[in-house]
Design a protein around this motif. Sequence first.
Motif, mmCIF file in Angstrom:
data_model
loop_
_atom_site.group_PDB
_atom_site.id
_atom_site.type_symbol
_atom_site.label_atom_id
_atom_site.label_comp_id
_atom_site.label_asym_id
_atom_site.label_seq_id
_atom_site.Cartn_x
_atom_site.Cartn_y
_atom_site.Cartn_z
ATOM 1 N N HIS A 1 48.244 46.883 33.722
ATOM 2 C CA HIS A 1 49.657 46.932 34.101
ATOM 3 C C HIS A 1 49.948 48.270 34.760
ATOM 4 C CE1 HIS A 1 50.331 49.585 30.666
ATOM 5 N NE2 HIS A 1 49.585 48.736 29.981
ATOM 6 N N SER A 2 51.030 48.323 35.489
ATOM 7 C CA SER A 2 51.410 49.551 36.176
ATOM 8 C C SER A 2 51.820 50.627 35.179
ATOM 9 C CB SER A 2 52.570 49.271 37.129
ATOM 10 O OG SER A 2 52.958 50.464 37.777
ATOM 11 N N VAL A 3 51.608 51.871 35.558
ATOM 12 C CA VAL A 3 52.092 52.986 34.749
ATOM 13 C C VAL A 3 53.542 53.304 35.099
ATOM 14 C CG1 VAL A 3 49.811 53.990 34.412
ATOM 15 C CG2 VAL A 3 51.196 54.708 36.358
ATOM 16 N N PHE A 4 54.061 52.656 36.146
ATOM 17 C CA PHE A 4 55.436 52.868 36.581
ATOM 18 C C PHE A 4 56.331 51.770 36.018
ATOM 19 C CE2 PHE A 4 52.753 54.632 39.968
ATOM 20 C CZ PHE A 4 53.172 55.953 39.933
ATOM 21 N N GLU A 5 57.538 52.140 35.595
ATOM 22 C CA GLU A 5 58.488 51.169 35.071
ATOM 23 C C GLU A 5 58.927 50.220 36.179
ATOM 24 O OE1 GLU A 5 61.795 52.934 33.041
ATOM 25 O OE2 GLU A 5 60.510 54.228 31.844
ATOM 26 N N ASN A 6 59.196 48.982 35.796
ATOM 27 C CA ASN A 6 59.716 47.954 36.700
ATOM 28 C C ASN A 6 58.862 47.772 37.956
ATOM 29 O OD1 ASN A 6 61.976 47.587 34.969
ATOM 30 N ND2 ASN A 6 62.891 49.419 35.874
ATOM 31 N N THR A 7 57.555 47.872 37.787
ATOM 32 C CA THR A 7 56.645 47.687 38.916
ATOM 33 C C THR A 7 55.706 46.526 38.616
ATOM 34 O OG1 THR A 7 56.739 50.020 39.488
ATOM 35 C CG2 THR A 7 54.873 48.772 40.344
ATOM 36 N N GLU A 8 55.792 45.502 39.427
ATOM 37 C CA GLU A 8 54.938 44.326 39.296
ATOM 38 C C GLU A 8 53.671 44.543 40.112
ATOM 39 O OE1 GLU A 8 54.499 40.003 38.361
ATOM 40 O OE2 GLU A 8 56.330 41.143 38.031
ATOM 41 N N GLN A 9 52.518 44.382 39.477
ATOM 42 C CA GLN A 9 51.265 44.540 40.203
ATOM 43 C C GLN A 9 50.981 43.304 41.060
ATOM 44 O OE1 GLN A 9 48.319 45.786 37.188
ATOM 45 N NE2 GLN A 9 48.482 47.788 38.161
ATOM 46 N N ILE A 10 50.153 43.480 42.077
ATOM 47 C CA ILE A 10 49.790 42.385 42.967
ATOM 48 C C ILE A 10 48.334 41.991 42.722
ATOM 49 C CG2 ILE A 10 51.469 42.979 44.750
ATOM 50 C CD1 ILE A 10 49.211 44.338 46.310
ATOM 51 N N ASP A 11 48.056 40.701 42.913
ATOM 52 C CA ASP A 11 46.691 40.181 42.808
ATOM 53 C C ASP A 11 46.127 40.012 44.210
ATOM 54 O OD1 ASP A 11 46.939 39.949 40.069
ATOM 55 O OD2 ASP A 11 47.180 37.781 40.070
ATOM 56 N N THR A 12 44.889 40.390 44.375
ATOM 57 C CA THR A 12 44.188 40.167 45.638
ATOM 58 C C THR A 12 42.920 39.384 45.321
ATOM 59 O OG1 THR A 12 45.047 42.229 46.552
ATOM 60 C CG2 THR A 12 43.138 41.256 47.659
ATOM 61 N N SER A 13 42.865 38.144 45.793
ATOM 62 C CA SER A 13 41.698 37.292 45.543
ATOM 63 C C SER A 13 40.510 37.758 46.367
ATOM 64 C CB SER A 13 42.016 35.838 45.898
ATOM 65 O OG SER A 13 42.996 35.338 45.017
ATOM 66 N N ILE A 14 39.341 37.729 45.746
ATOM 67 C CA ILE A 14 38.094 38.065 46.424
ATOM 68 C C ILE A 14 37.185 36.833 46.446
ATOM 69 C CG2 ILE A 14 36.044 39.550 46.441
ATOM 70 C CD1 ILE A 14 38.637 41.089 46.979
ATOM 71 N N ASN A 15 36.920 36.270 45.275
ATOM 72 C CA ASN A 15 36.109 35.054 45.126
ATOM 73 C C ASN A 15 34.783 35.118 45.880
ATOM 74 O OD1 ASN A 15 37.974 33.810 43.381
ATOM 75 N ND2 ASN A 15 39.212 33.229 45.144
ATOM 76 N N GLN A 16 34.040 36.198 45.647
ATOM 77 C CA GLN A 16 32.723 36.387 46.256
ATOM 78 C C GLN A 16 31.746 36.876 45.187
ATOM 79 O OE1 GLN A 16 31.849 35.971 49.648
ATOM 80 N NE2 GLN A 16 33.870 35.042 49.829
ATOM 81 N N ASN A 17 30.477 36.515 45.369
ATOM 82 C CA ASN A 17 29.447 37.031 44.475
ATOM 83 C C ASN A 17 29.146 38.482 44.817
ATOM 84 O OD1 ASN A 17 28.942 34.966 42.725
ATOM 85 N ND2 ASN A 17 27.023 34.332 43.654
#
Length: 117
Positions: A79-95
């Motif tokens: 989770h973020s260390v900043f208040e009210n900050t939503e993290q983003i997901d970045t898909s990789i899906n690679q070996n």
Amino acid sequence: MIRDLRLDEEIFKKMIGKQFNKYKCDPFVFTNTVTGIVGLYIGKKVFELKNEQTAFQYFDSIDDVALWNIKEVNDSEIHSVFENTEQIDTSINQNINSITLVNEHQTVNINDQECDL
């Protein structure tokens, strides 16, 4: 006193051959901070890659130094260390076929004395 600050190569070796599903981090407006947490989702495991300010004895004084750390964690710990900050997901899906880990080594000269870093 010599302290080894390198990241543990064994953690990275175990990632080779696994599926790198995604990484999770703060929006890019925050990525230049030294207190960021990145979640690495590899195989069925989650790793926290963190760059954290730490009090550190450095050239005969104590300074805050940004030190990298990686460890296996639960998803809820990413989770973020900043208040009210939503993290983003970045898909990789690679070996992961290989990992190049660069552990920098420097020698500096202070008052005509060589010091290893």
